[in-house]
Enzyme design. Structure first.
Site, short mmCIF file in Angstrom:
data_model
loop_
_atom_site.label_atom_id
_atom_site.label_comp_id
_atom_site.label_asym_id
_atom_site.label_seq_id
_atom_site.Cartn_x
_atom_site.Cartn_y
_atom_site.Cartn_z
N HIS B 244 0.83 -1.20 0.00
CA HIS B 244 0.00 0.00 0.00
C HIS B 244 0.87 1.26 0.00
CE1 HIS B 244 -3.14 2.75 0.56
NE2 HIS B 244 -3.47 2.54 1.80
N HIS B 283 -1.48 2.12 -12.80
CA HIS B 283 -2.33 2.36 -11.63
C HIS B 283 -3.55 1.45 -11.75
CE1 HIS B 283 -4.98 4.48 -8.80
NE2 HIS B 283 -3.88 5.00 -8.30
N ASP B 340 3.18 8.39 -7.51
CA ASP B 340 4.47 8.12 -6.85
C ASP B 340 5.67 8.44 -7.72
OD1 ASP B 340 3.22 6.94 -4.49
OD2 ASP B 340 2.63 5.33 -5.84
#
Lengths: 412, 412
Positions: B244, B283, B340
């Protein structure tokens, strides 16, 4: 209108809206009832038959024959231990009863009024300090950590109860088993064998119950590959919620409110008339006697005798009888005691503070949580780990094609 | 065979069994993908369009125009604040930046090598001590607690980073906004306005993303009516899992491994050949550019310029370009950067320790978590609160009609 008054009004509007809005097909929050989210080999709850099974074994057999340590082994290692394995496991748990010194310092620094569930949620992950391999989340290391949590939690709970009462924590006595040692650390007195046996059986009965809310929390955190300390701390947080833990405290408070057999009938009538619940009766899964209640009732009676006060047991028994009759008569419905109905007066007769009932639930259930964390992390069938990430239906502002336009703060 | 060797073998058998056993129809652990478990008015993630919406507002608008404090108000109170409301909210947060003295004592007592996520999971609930109404879980009080958590978490993270480096914690500077003050408490230097602005935008971008694993954990704990501190602590535990949180740390480590533009092509080829992932690309929800990545990329470039080192930005940019080409060529697939990919080198250029990237994620996401806790506890449509309690399919030993027979320990 000041901000202080605003939110409540906003939210009561929200509350109405979310129920009424049907343009976006809102999903009712059904809490995942009836949705199987995983396969598990740990526990079977057969509600119709009133059977509770840990790893294939009936709870009646385990409560009668196995110690809590043996049940922990069963849950973690998937089978009952051989004699030398149990001795080895027991020695390992005993070694891990000693918690780092800064845990006591931490407990001493907290306000004495703090809720014990909050305290153990914070303190349990401190046990990671004694975990030499922290960071290497192998199965073998996770088993080590599980033992560390099972053993250390008792020390933390007992220490907190003493520290908040301005008493010195009692260090573990490794001549005693898990249950007896916990009572010893709590009271600074070695418990009678029979009392320790009842407490041990209480731990066995609460150790595991498949996917309840706290177990699901533990598994969910574990599914992100977070370590077992993070998962167990989260599960304690989940158990701290009054919709999950604390039911036996409410049973005990109800018994105190009723107080005398003559008040039972009025209490039942008042409760049924107002659509209320009689605490400790009824269960989401069992449609017959909760097997744990059947085991607890005679223990509760005998514990009352030992403590020299069978009042609460007798009141419970009379309440059970009359409530069953009343449900049959007024609702044409059978109702049964659940695990909380007799555990309340059992623990109370042992002299345990009521706000420790939930921590004691955690002291037991940590064994089941640990087994679930390991199953989630090491034993799932999916080819790759799959963390729990459900969806939600967006029913908020502008769920149509246009978004809100951002307005300058001066123009709001 | 000793117990030490046993479990791994047992579990590898288990692993096979649970996949193979079809008698009891095992459920694949699909992690609840595609199952909507609630309605929510907080956040909409429109994967196809690449739109991220908080309470109706596009993330692009919020990142450009709103401070993190303003976004917190939006998430908690369901609308953007008026000027005086924001001033009031801001003052309230500033007041709550001060954490109890025993939090510092606790942090000082921990081994300095401890994972910051573990530390903040334990320390965040300590903020309950400054909560005068703890125990009264009204909406108004929960809003107070939410502000307490949002404000206090920054102080805890910064204090831990300093304590573990043998530095004295820096007390909050209430002339600074939330982002600037955090950087100040971390470094003991007032950050440049532009840098603080980038950090503030970073907080805005990470504040909310609907039902990810940690948010679901927070809601699940909240669904038992546990208080918000228990829920947020559990969510931090969930975020600590490598599946996560921590993805931007892995991006940064990948960039360091690649190190030079000439190594990009071999790295991509090696990764694609071995079926591996290129960190920060792809994603689960967005099928186009993650809108947050588009906002972060120019910030990352400019931050590199300010820090006098654009190497990581340029390497990221080149990697993005070549990876997109490679995916198109070898997999006939478009691939996009996620949040990210550029947050890694943005935070790195700010001089932030890599193991603080996840805590900074928590520092931001705590706002979304709090909004979800409140929605779960005060705004659900169901007539009564319904805690999350899914089912599981039992596929364990003796899942047929007979249970195991308990054997005496001598006969096992």
């Amino acid at each position: 209108m000041s901000r202080k008054e605003d939110p409540l009004k906003k939210y009561s509007k929200f509350f109405t809206e979310i129920a009424m809005n049907d343009e976006c097909t809102p999903v009712l929050n059904t809490g995942l009832r009836g949705i199987d989210v995983a396969s598990s080999k740990i526990c079977d709850v057969r509600g119709k038959e009133g059977k509770l099974i840990y790893r294939g074994y009936l709870i009646e057999d385990l409560a009668e024959n196995a110690t809590f340590e043996e049940v922990c082994f069963l849950l973690l290692y998937e089978r009952l231990p051989k004699k030398e394995e149990l001795a080895d496991f027991d020695a390992s748990l005993k070694q891990k009863r000693h918690v780092p010194e800064n845990v006591f310092a931490f407990l001493k620094s907290l306000p004495k009024t703090m809720n014990p569930m909050d305290v153990i949620q914070m303190a349990a992950p401190m046990l990671i300090q004694t975990d030499e391999n922290a960071g290497s989340e192998t199965l073998e290391h996770t088993l080590y950590s599980a033992e560390n949590l099972i053993a250390g939690l008792g020390t933390i709970i007992a220490a907190w109860d003493r520290i908040r009462s301005n008493k010195t924590p009692v260090m573990p006595d490794n001549t005693l088993g898990h249950a007896a040692n916990f009572l010893y650390m709590l009271t600074d007195e070695t418990p009678e064998t029979e009392v320790a046996g009842f407490f041990d059986a209480g731990l066995v009965l609460h150790a595991e119950h498949s996917f309840n809310a706290s177990t699901f929390t533990a598994r969910q955190v574990a599914s992100t590959k977070a370590h077992i300390y993070a998962a167990i701390s989260a599960a304690i947080g989940s158990l701290s919620g009054p919709l999950h833990g604390g039911a036996n405290v409410r049973v005990m408070k109800m018994l105190m409110e009723i107080n005398s057999e003559k008040n039972i009938a009025p209490y039942i009538n008042k409760t049924l008339d107002s659509g209320g619940l009689i605490m400790g009766l009824g269960h989401a899964v069992y449609q017959t006697d909760d097997p744990r209640a059947l085991i607890l009732a005679p223990m509760c009676r005998r514990m009352g005798e030992i403590a020299g006060d069978t009042h609460w047991y007798e009141l419970s028994k009379a309440l059970e009888k009359k409530a069953k009759q009343a449900f049959k008569k007024h609702k044409n419905k059978d109702i049964f005691c659940n695990v909380d109905f007799y555990s309340a007066s059992l623990f109370y007769a042992m002299g345990i503070a009521m706000d420790l009932f939930s921590p004691i639930f955690a002291l037991s259930r940590v064994s089941g949580w640990c087994a679930h964390v390991m199953e989630e992390q090491f034993a799932m069938a999916a080819p790759k780990p799959s963390l729990y990430r459900p969806g939600a239906t967006y029913v908020g502002e502008y769920c149509g094609p246009d978004e809100c336009r951002f307005a300058d703060i001066e123009k709001r």
